[in-house]
Design an enzyme around this catalytic site. Sequence first.
Site, mmCIF file in Angstrom:
data_model
loop_
_atom_site.group_PDB
_atom_site.id
_atom_site.type_symbol
_atom_site.label_atom_id
_atom_site.label_comp_id
_atom_site.label_asym_id
_atom_site.label_seq_id
_atom_site.Cartn_x
_atom_site.Cartn_y
_atom_site.Cartn_z
ATOM 1 N N LYS A 258 54.083 69.575 18.305
ATOM 2 C CA LYS A 258 54.001 68.190 17.823
ATOM 3 C C LYS A 258 54.096 68.162 16.290
ATOM 4 C CE LYS A 258 50.719 64.296 17.413
ATOM 5 N NZ LYS A 258 49.438 63.695 17.861
ATOM 6 N N LYS A 270 44.525 53.480 12.674
ATOM 7 C CA LYS A 270 43.289 54.265 12.684
ATOM 8 C C LYS A 270 42.327 53.726 11.620
ATOM 9 C CE LYS A 270 45.062 58.740 14.235
ATOM 10 N NZ LYS A 270 44.271 58.877 15.470
ATOM 11 N N ASP A 340 48.858 54.618 18.890
ATOM 12 C CA ASP A 340 48.217 55.827 18.363
ATOM 13 C C ASP A 340 48.350 57.003 19.337
ATOM 14 O OD1 ASP A 340 46.879 57.391 16.584
ATOM 15 O OD2 ASP A 340 44.882 56.564 16.996
ATOM 16 N N ARG A 344 52.228 62.377 22.573
ATOM 17 C CA ARG A 344 52.759 62.622 23.916
ATOM 18 C C ARG A 344 54.164 62.044 24.061
ATOM 19 N NH1 ARG A 344 47.779 59.415 26.451
ATOM 20 N NH2 ARG A 344 46.870 60.372 24.622
HETATM 21 N N1 BES Z 1 46.606 62.721 16.298
HETATM 22 C C1 BES Z 1 45.720 62.071 17.161
HETATM 23 C C2 BES Z 1 44.697 62.991 17.785
HETATM 24 C C3 BES Z 1 43.722 63.687 16.848
HETATM 25 C C4 BES Z 1 42.445 63.190 16.673
HETATM 26 C C5 BES Z 1 44.071 64.852 16.204
HETATM 27 C C6 BES Z 1 41.555 63.842 15.848
HETATM 28 C C7 BES Z 1 43.198 65.494 15.365
HETATM 29 C C8 BES Z 1 41.928 65.017 15.194
HETATM 30 C C9 BES Z 1 46.469 61.389 18.319
HETATM 31 O O1 BES Z 1 47.764 60.962 18.026
HETATM 32 C C10 BES Z 1 45.687 60.196 18.712
HETATM 33 O O2 BES Z 1 45.477 59.360 17.897
HETATM 34 N N2 BES Z 1 45.241 60.146 19.961
HETATM 35 C C11 BES Z 1 44.466 59.062 20.448
HETATM 36 C C12 BES Z 1 44.964 58.728 21.833
HETATM 37 C C13 BES Z 1 44.404 57.468 22.399
HETATM 38 C C14 BES Z 1 44.902 56.259 21.636
HETATM 39 C C15 BES Z 1 44.802 57.359 23.852
HETATM 40 C C16 BES Z 1 43.016 59.479 20.477
HETATM 41 O O3 BES Z 1 42.735 60.639 20.781
HETATM 42 O O4 BES Z 1 42.150 58.665 20.174
HETATM 43 ZN ZN ZN Z 2 48.733 62.033 16.500
HETATM 44 ZN ZN ZN Z 3 47.830 59.030 17.158
#
Ligand code: BES
Ligand code: ZN
Ligand code: ZN
Length: 492
Positions: A258, A270, A340, A344
């Site tokens: 990724k 965020k 966010d 995936r």
């Molecule tokens: N890049 C983030 C995940 C992440 C969180 C990486 C903390 C490193 C540290 C990812 O793209 C994300 O934001 N995922 C969301 C998914 C949700 C919206 C279903 C998450 O984990 O909150």
């Molecule tokens: Zn991310």
């Molecule tokens: Zn994200």
Amino acid sequence: MKFETIATSDKREKADLIIFPFFKGKKRAEPCAAASDLNEVIKLVVEAGDFTGKKEETLLAYLSNKKEKRLLFLGLGEEKELTLETLRRSFAAALKRCRGKNWLRVNVVLPKLNKWEGDEVLRAVSEGIALCFYLFEGWKSKENQKPFHVKTFALIGTKNKKAAEKVKAILTGVNLARDLINGNALDVTPQHLADEARKLARRHPMIKVTVLNKKQIEKEKMGLLLAVASGSSVDPALITLEYRGNPKSDDLTMVVGKGVTFDTGGLNLKPTNFIEDMRGDMSGAAAALGVIQAAAEIKLKTNIVAIIPSTENAIDALSYKPGDVYRSYLGKTVEITNTDAEGRLILADALAYGQSRFAPTRIIDLATLTGAAVVALGTCRAALFCNHEKLAALCERAGEETGELVWRMPLDSDYKTMLDSNIADMKNSSGKRAAGSITAAMFLQEFIQKNTPWIHLDIAGTAFLDHSEHYHLTLATGSGVRLIINLLEKLS
Ligand code: BES
Ligand code: ZN
Ligand code: ZN
């Protein structure tokens, strides 16, 4: 920095420091190697009882009329509890005592241990030192920097220089990943990652690189990668690196990383405290580059193709929108319930594209994919998802051996229903917090061809630390590089 090897302690040269390991004994610390000329000092300190030999304990003594000016007592803890990871951490603790000092040459006494037969001890010790040696201080003014000045570590008690050099070669991959992750998001763009890939190909004739630009990505109809990229001021890239270390074989491992160079969350922005580390959201891509670099450096006899989908997930008038539906490269449609959950999406297109182009024997993807993986496992273990028992077991073993621990998570089909959509083939997020890292993995699995062994590593917790930990002094850890190299060695 370089490693030298010296067979016996009487052959060692003068140095600024000698590191000497001890076990925690019943009453007193017990030396785990012999060095007759130092016996007197050692006896003095050990009998005083100030130093007990606990794990990672250090005590610095000054010497007169000896080959070294200083002697660092280093504790390894109890002999029967000793692991390779304890060795890494303890020797890293010793290295930390060298930080900011003008010491150029350090003699390192390797512990004599019966537990391991081969060069495991030498490897763990040199790995602990080399991993800890990495700093990212370029943004600090000279007066605020606290660098290591050591040029040579002489490892005493071995003739196996090759093993130490191999550790260093693998570390070039780890440190490439660390540099890219620590670098500013403004500098480390998809183009920058593509340039780094091209640099690798120039340095190693066994590596071939192709980069799809935005136009070509459009032509390939990678609708999900394009959706994420639509709000970004910099163009996306789809980077492919091929390393053919065993050209006679058809066996091919595909590594997908990724490469979100900054994750704002998109329109599902965020909040503060969740956005600050998001330049690290390309850690999977960095690890994939690191794996290719390390494989080429050690001339690993295996074939690897790395696929890196890279873009920023930015907030802009053109950003992709929650509620809209996009068509993937594979043809499946996705309702965007949360912008966010972008990782995936770009992985899905890269996985499908990679399989149709290369028909790999097995697939490994790495991604800082979910906050839920951090909640579940913290910084100690990456989440492992795998559809193949043997491959999962090998990966777990690689984790134990490298100290890059993983923890297997389930892929039960019931979790998949959480992604059911009324208007598309699936949603990109369930809208619920429950089982967040599992539903992300279920989403990816929709883009894996049946029967292809597949590993998904969620490295959200392990890739980027906000504090120094063991042998990781600054932020990015290079998570996944040593693990995957070890796994590929087992497979080849
Ligand atoms: N890049 C983030 C995940 C992440 C969180 C990486 C903390 C490193 C540290 C990812 O793209 C994300 O934001 N995922 C969301 C998914 C949700 C919206 C279903 C998450 O984990 O909150
Ligand atoms: Zn991310
Ligand atoms: Zn994200």
